[in-house]
Design a protein around this motif. Structure first.
Motif, mmCIF file in Angstrom:
data_model
loop_
_atom_site.group_PDB
_atom_site.id
_atom_site.type_symbol
_atom_site.label_atom_id
_atom_site.label_comp_id
_atom_site.label_asym_id
_atom_site.label_seq_id
_atom_site.Cartn_x
_atom_site.Cartn_y
_atom_site.Cartn_z
ATOM 1 N N GLY A 176 0.722 -1.220 -0.105
ATOM 2 C CA GLY A 176 0.021 -0.105 -0.004
ATOM 3 C C GLY A 176 0.997 1.364 -0.120
ATOM 4 N N ASP A 177 1.981 1.197 0.594
ATOM 5 C CA ASP A 177 2.987 2.439 0.537
ATOM 6 C C ASP A 177 3.773 2.747 -0.545
ATOM 7 O OD1 ASP A 177 2.921 2.906 3.707
ATOM 8 O OD2 ASP A 177 3.521 0.891 3.614
ATOM 9 N N PHE A 178 3.652 1.536 -1.471
ATOM 10 C CA PHE A 178 4.428 1.687 -2.909
ATOM 11 C C PHE A 178 3.271 2.143 -3.826
ATOM 12 C CE2 PHE A 178 7.333 -1.073 -1.120
ATOM 13 C CZ PHE A 178 8.340 -1.303 -1.790
ATOM 14 N N LEU A 179 1.902 1.947 -3.431
ATOM 15 C CA LEU A 179 0.638 2.208 -4.133
ATOM 16 C C LEU A 179 0.667 3.738 -4.027
ATOM 17 C CD1 LEU A 179 -1.751 2.173 -6.003
ATOM 18 C CD2 LEU A 179 -2.826 1.358 -3.896
ATOM 19 N N GLN A 180 0.645 4.458 -2.697
ATOM 20 C CA GLN A 180 0.443 5.766 -2.283
ATOM 21 C C GLN A 180 1.620 6.671 -3.042
ATOM 22 O OE1 GLN A 180 -2.016 6.772 -0.503
ATOM 23 N NE2 GLN A 180 -1.370 8.812 -1.395
ATOM 24 N N LYS A 181 2.719 6.310 -3.341
ATOM 25 C CA LYS A 181 3.964 6.585 -3.991
ATOM 26 C C LYS A 181 3.343 7.056 -5.402
ATOM 27 C CE LYS A 181 7.431 7.172 -0.951
ATOM 28 N NZ LYS A 181 8.574 8.266 -0.779
ATOM 29 N N LEU A 182 2.856 6.102 -6.009
ATOM 30 C CA LEU A 182 2.380 6.079 -7.200
ATOM 31 C C LEU A 182 1.087 6.935 -7.413
ATOM 32 C CD1 LEU A 182 2.550 5.493 -10.207
ATOM 33 C CD2 LEU A 182 1.189 3.364 -9.866
ATOM 34 N N CYS A 234 -4.230 3.589 -10.257
ATOM 35 C CA CYS A 234 -2.691 3.236 -9.780
ATOM 36 C C CYS A 234 -2.577 1.966 -9.435
ATOM 37 C CB CYS A 234 -2.377 4.232 -8.762
ATOM 38 S SG CYS A 234 -2.136 5.879 -9.409
ATOM 39 N N GLU A 235 -3.513 1.406 -8.699
ATOM 40 C CA GLU A 235 -3.457 -0.109 -8.149
ATOM 41 C C GLU A 235 -3.305 -1.036 -9.662
ATOM 42 O OE1 GLU A 235 -5.502 -3.239 -4.935
ATOM 43 O OE2 GLU A 235 -6.497 -1.525 -5.925
#
Length: 573
Positions: A201-207, A237-238
Motif C-alpha cells: 500500500g505504501d508503494f501504491l501511495q507513492k504512485l 494506480c493499483e
C-alpha cells in the motif's frame, strides 16, 4: 463435527484453504476467486457488503466502505462507515463470516475450526483481537500463527534438501522477515523482524502521489482532495502498479475529473517501470535493516541461508526481487504463489493440529522481549525475544522501600533498557504486602505465553500467597506500529541506553548501601572501635550528598570508599 481450515486474514485480501488427502488446497469464494478483498461496506439500505461486492460498491461510495482494517487490530479504534461506528474486530468478524459461509457452500459441509495467520510483528493485543474475531465469526480458533511461518510450512512440508529458509513477507500493509530451520519435520523459528509501516500500500501511495502531482501541474487541481476522485485515482494506480510487474510501461486513464473552472476533464498519462522504481526506491531499501537484524538475531551469516522465499503479492514487483538477489547473493525462490502460500500454510497447521498431517512440528517464537518495570525505571526481562512458544518465565522481586504494602507491576514489551521507552501492555496492583524492611518481602511474577502468542501475567506475594493476574487482551490502547520500531530503536539507542542503565544501577546500589549502613549503625554502633563512628558517619554523609548532586562518578567513588571502610572494620550482618 465440522472441518478445520486455514485462513490468511490479510490487509488487502484473504485466502482460505483446507486439507484434502493430506494436501492443502485453496478454496475459491462464491464469486469463483481465490482472493477475497478485505473490504467492508454499509449501503444506504443498511445492507452489509464484504469482499468483491464491497470493493465494487466503494468505487462510487468510498465514504461508505472501509479498507485495510487489519492495521488497527488490537487498538481502541472505531471507524465510521456510512454514519455508523464499527470496531476492527466487528469488521473482521464480517469478513470471516463470509469466508466461513463461502467455504461451507463449496465443501457442502460444516466448517467450525480455523488456524488464522497474523503478521510476525503483531503484538499480544493484536493477536488476541484476531482470535476474538475468529471466535465471534463462529470458529473455534485452533491457533494463531505468524504469516511467514505459515509460508515456510507450505514451502517446506516435503523438503529434505533445504535446512535454513529466510522469508520476506511484503503484504499490503506490513513487512515481515523470518528465519526458520527445517529439519526432519521440525520447523523451528530462529528469528523474526519487520516493519509494520511498510507494505504494498505504501508503494501504491507513492504512485498515487506521483500521478496526482502530474495532474495538478497540468490542470491546477489536486484530485486527492476529493474523496470520490481520490478513490478513482487509487484504483487506476493499483492496476498500473500490477501491470508494471510484467510490463515496462503502464497507461492510466482518469475520467470526468473536475478542472479548476468546474469543467470535467478526462486525463490520460503513462508511467514506466524505471520511474516507479525511482519514486519508491526509499521504500524498497527499508526492507534491508530488519533483514540484517533478523540475521543477527539468528546468529548466522547471509551465506548460511539456503533459500529465500518471497511472500505477499507486493513481492511480485521486480524492484523487490532485484534487491533480494543483490542482498542475499542468490536468486529468490519464485515457484510459489505469493498470494496463496500463507493460506496454504495455515491449512497445513490446521491439519497438524487435527492429526490430518503427521510427523510435522512447528516451533514458533516470541518476537519481542517481555518483562516488568523495576526500581529506577529499569526493565527486568522475564521472557527474552525469540523464545520458542509456548513459553513461561518467573522472577522474584523484593520491595524497594521499608514498610511497602503494595507493588505496582508494569508489564512491558520491547528491547529498550528503560521502562518509559518500551510498550506498556498492562498493569497489576498487588496489595496487602506485610510491612517489612526494604528488600525483605518477596513477590513472584509469572509470565506465560500460549501457542497463539497471547500473554498472561500473575504476581504472588510469597508470604501470604495473595495473587493477582492479568490477561493481555485487545481492550488496551496500543499502536501496532510501535512494535516494528522497537528493535530499530533499541539498536539506535544501544549506547545511550547502556549508559543510562549503568547510571541508574549505580544510584540504586548506592542508595541501598546507605540504607544498609544506616541500619547497621543503629544496630551495632556499640560494637564499633572507638573513634571510627565519626569517620563512618562522615563517609555516609558524603555519599548522601553525592546522591543529591547526582554525579555518577562521585557516587561510584563514594560508594566504593564506604564499602571498603565497612570491610576493613569488619562490620556486617
Amino acid at each position: 463435527m465440522g472441518r478445520a481450515i486455514g485462513i490468511d486474514l490479510g490487509t488487502s485480501f484473504c485466502v482460505a484453504a483446507v486439507i484434502e488427502n493430506k494436501i492443502p488446497l485453496v478454496i475459491p469464494n462464491r464469486e469463483g476467486n481465490n482472493l477475497t478483498p478485505s473490504v467492508f461496506a454499509l449501503t444506504d439500505k443498511n445492507e452489509y457488503l464484504v469482499g468483491n461486492a464491497a470493493k465494487e460498491y466503494a468505487t462510487k461510495n468510498p465514504d461508505k466502505a472501509v479498507f485495510s482494517i487489519k492495521r488497527y487490530m488490537g487498538q481502541d479504534h472505531r471507524v465510521l462507515v456510512n454514519g455508523r461506528y464499527f470496531s476492527p474486530v466487528q469488521i473482521s468478524v464480517f469478513i470471516l463470516q463470509k469466508i466461513k459461509c463461502d467455504i461451507e457452500s463449496y465443501l457442502n459441509e460444516p466448517v467450525d475450526k480455523a488456524v488464522i495467520t497474523v503478521p510476525a510483528y503483531f503484538n499480544h493485543l493484536s493477536r488476541q483481537a484476531t482470535k476474538e474475531a475468529g471466535e465471534k465469526a463462529g470458529f473455534k480458533v485452533l491457533r494463531i500463527i505468524s504469516e511467514p511461518t505459515a509460508a515456510a510450512l507450505a514451502y517446506g512440508l516435503k523438503r529434505k534438501d533445504i535446512k535454513t529458509v529466510l522469508i520476506w513477507d511484503l503484504g499490503g500493509g506490513t513487512f515481515d522477515v523470518s528465519i526458520l530451520e527445517l529439519d526432519q519435520g521440525f520447523f523451528k523459528v530462529k528469528a523474526v523482524s519487520g516493519n509494520n509501516r511498510l507494505g504494498g500500500g505504501d508503494f501504491l501511495q507513492k504512485l498515487v502521489d506521483h500521478i496526482a502531482q502530474k495532474f495538478q501541474i497540468r490542470h491546477g487541481v489536486d484530485p486527492r482532495k476529493n474523496i470520490f476522485f481520490h478513490q478513482q485515482l487509487k484504483e487506476v494506480c493499483e492496476k498500473a502498479k500490477a501491470e508494471l510487474s510484467d510490463k515496462r510501461t503502464a497507461n492510466l486513464v482518469l475520467s470526468s475529473l473536475p478542472g479548476p473552472d468546474g469543467a470535467l476533464i478526462d486525463f490520460e498519462t503513462s508511467v514506466d517501470r524505471e520511474t516507479f522504481e525511482e519514486i519508491t526506491s526509499d521504500l524498497a531499501q527499508m526492507m534491508i535493516l530488519p533483514t540484517k537484524q533478523a540475521i543477527q538475531d539468528a546468529r548466522m551469516e547471509i551465506e548460511n541461508i539456503d533459500r529465500v522465499l518471497l511472500v505477499g503479492g507486493a513481492t511480485r514487483m521486480p524492484c523487490v526481487q532485484t534487491i533480494a538477489k543483490k542482498f542475499f547473493c542468490q536468486d529468490p525462490y519464485l515457484k510459489i504463489n505469493p498470494d496463496e502460500v500463507v493460506g496454504l500454510g495455515a491449512a497445513i497447521q490446521a491439519g497438524i493440529l487435527t492429526k490430518e498431517i503427521k510427523d510435522v512440528v512447528l516451533l514458533d517464537v516470541n518476537p519481542l522481549s517481555l518483562g516488568v518495570e523495576t526500581r529506577g525505571g529499569l526493565v527486568a526481562r522475564v521472557i527474552p525475544r525469540n523464545t520458542i512458544i509456548p513459553a513461561s518465565g518467573t522472577q522474584i522481586f523484593t520491595t524497594a522501600k521499608t514498610n511497602q504494602t503494595s507493588m505496582d507491576i508494569n508489564v512491558l514489551q520491547g528491547e529498550r533498557e528503560l521502562a518509559a521507552d518500551n510498550i506498556c501492555l498492562g498493569r497489576l496492583d498487588l496489595t496487602g504486602i506485610q510491612p517489612q524492611p526494604q528488600g525483605r518481602s518477596r513477590v513472584e511474577v509469572d509470565f506465560s505465553i500460549d501457542a497463539d502468542g497471547i500473554l498472561t501475567v500473575a504476581a504472588i506475594d510469597l508470604h501470604t500467597d495473595h495473587k493477582v493476574s492479568i490477561h493481555i487482551d485487545s481492550a488496551n490502547l496500543i499502536s501496532e506500529s510501535m512494535i516494528s520500531e522497537a528493535i530499530m530503536d533499541a539498536e539506535k539507542h544501544f549506547k545511550s541506553d547502556a549508559e543510562n542503565k549503568k547510571k541508574i544501577e549505580t544510584l540504586i546500589k548506592a542508595e541501598n548501601l546507605v540504607t544498609t549502613v544506616d541500619e547497621l549503625i543503629k544496630e551495632k554502633h556499640q560494637q564499633l572501635p572507638e573513634g571510627l563512628l565519626p569517620d563512618l558517619n562522615s563517609l555516609v554523609l558524603d555519599l548522601k550528598n553525592s546522591l543529591q548532586l547526582g554525579d555518577v562518578n562521585d557516587i561510584d567513588a563514594g560508594a566504593g570508599m564506604l564499602t571498603r571502610f565497612i570491610s576493613d572494620i569488619g562490620i556486617g550482618r
